[in-house]
Design a protein around this motif. Structure first.
Motif, PDB file in Angstrom:
ATOM      1  N   GLN A  85      64.276  53.197  32.403  1.00  0.00           N
ATOM      2  CA  GLN A  85      65.582  53.133  33.058  1.00  0.00           C
ATOM      3  C   GLN A  85      66.533  52.238  32.251  1.00  0.00           C
ATOM      4  O   GLN A  85      67.700  52.574  32.046  1.00  0.00           O
ATOM      5  CB  GLN A  85      65.427  52.610  34.473  1.00  0.00           C
ATOM      6  N   ALA A  86      66.041  51.105  31.788  1.00  0.00           N
ATOM      7  CA  ALA A  86      66.864  50.193  30.992  1.00  0.00           C
ATOM      8  C   ALA A  86      67.275  50.852  29.676  1.00  0.00           C
ATOM      9  O   ALA A  86      68.416  50.704  29.214  1.00  0.00           O
ATOM     10  CB  ALA A  86      66.115  48.895  30.738  1.00  0.00           C
ATOM     11  N   GLY A 135      67.640  54.045  29.172  1.00  0.00           N
ATOM     12  CA  GLY A 135      68.640  55.061  29.491  1.00  0.00           C
ATOM     13  C   GLY A 135      70.018  54.450  29.674  1.00  0.00           C
ATOM     14  O   GLY A 135      71.022  54.991  29.195  1.00  0.00           O
ATOM     15  N   GLU A 136      70.085  53.330  30.368  1.00  0.00           N
ATOM     16  CA  GLU A 136      71.368  52.647  30.559  1.00  0.00           C
ATOM     17  C   GLU A 136      71.924  52.159  29.223  1.00  0.00           C
ATOM     18  O   GLU A 136      73.131  52.248  28.971  1.00  0.00           O
ATOM     19  CB  GLU A 136      71.203  51.473  31.523  1.00  0.00           C
ATOM     20  N   GLU A 137      71.060  51.654  28.375  1.00  0.00           N
ATOM     21  CA  GLU A 137      71.484  51.177  27.059  1.00  0.00           C
ATOM     22  C   GLU A 137      72.007  52.335  26.210  1.00  0.00           C
ATOM     23  O   GLU A 137      73.018  52.207  25.518  1.00  0.00           O
ATOM     24  CB  GLU A 137      70.318  50.485  26.355  1.00  0.00           C
ATOM     25  N   LYS A 143      73.323  55.119  27.350  1.00  0.00           N
ATOM     26  CA  LYS A 143      74.600  55.546  27.938  1.00  0.00           C
ATOM     27  C   LYS A 143      75.734  54.619  27.505  1.00  0.00           C
ATOM     28  O   LYS A 143      76.826  55.061  27.148  1.00  0.00           O
ATOM     29  CB  LYS A 143      74.491  55.555  29.458  1.00  0.00           C
ATOM     30  N   THR A 144      75.466  53.324  27.507  1.00  0.00           N
ATOM     31  CA  THR A 144      76.466  52.344  27.094  1.00  0.00           C
ATOM     32  C   THR A 144      76.818  52.515  25.623  1.00  0.00           C
ATOM     33  O   THR A 144      77.997  52.467  25.246  1.00  0.00           O
ATOM     34  CB  THR A 144      75.957  50.913  27.353  1.00  0.00           C
ATOM     35  N   ARG A 170      78.984  55.692  25.217  1.00  0.00           N
ATOM     36  CA  ARG A 170      80.370  55.477  25.654  1.00  0.00           C
ATOM     37  C   ARG A 170      81.130  54.619  24.648  1.00  0.00           C
ATOM     38  O   ARG A 170      82.300  54.871  24.362  1.00  0.00           O
ATOM     39  CB  ARG A 170      80.390  54.806  27.023  1.00  0.00           C
TER      40      ARG A 170
END
Length: 95
Positions: free
Chosen positions: A23-24, A26-28, A30-31, A34
């Motif tokens: 999960q971490a 995936g967030e990284e 995505k960031t 962007r």
């Protein structure tokens, strides 16, 4: 009656940790995506939608003004001398 199995406890901790890590990550990702997209948009000099719409409205107003200035001015022109219809005899029905 519950029994504690240390092997299953360790496996549960391992899978929980792996899910948290995924999960971490995936967030990284995505960031990072962007951030890269924002940087690319800045490099390409792209405009935002509201700026584009404002400029489009301004251009439409300027085009209308230019069209109004290009249209012929409607003023009464005096006829040249000798072209008055008052000196020409009226035509009869025969022509």
């Amino acid at each position: 009656m519950q029994t504690r199995n240390p092997l299953l406890d360790e496996f549960a901790k391992l899978t929980t940790g792996a899910m948290g890590l995924a999960q971490a990550a995936g967030e990284e990702a995505k960031t990072a995506f962007r951030s890269g997209a924002d940087r690319m948009a800045a490099d390409l000099d792209l405009v935002r939608r509201d700026e584009f719409d404002a400029l489009k409205a301004e251009i439409a107003a300027l085009r209308a003004e230019v069209a109004a200035l290009k249209s012929p001015v409607k003023t009464a022109k005096k006829p040249a001398t000798g072209t008055s219809t008052g000196r020409v005899p009226p035509q009869d029905a025969a022509g």
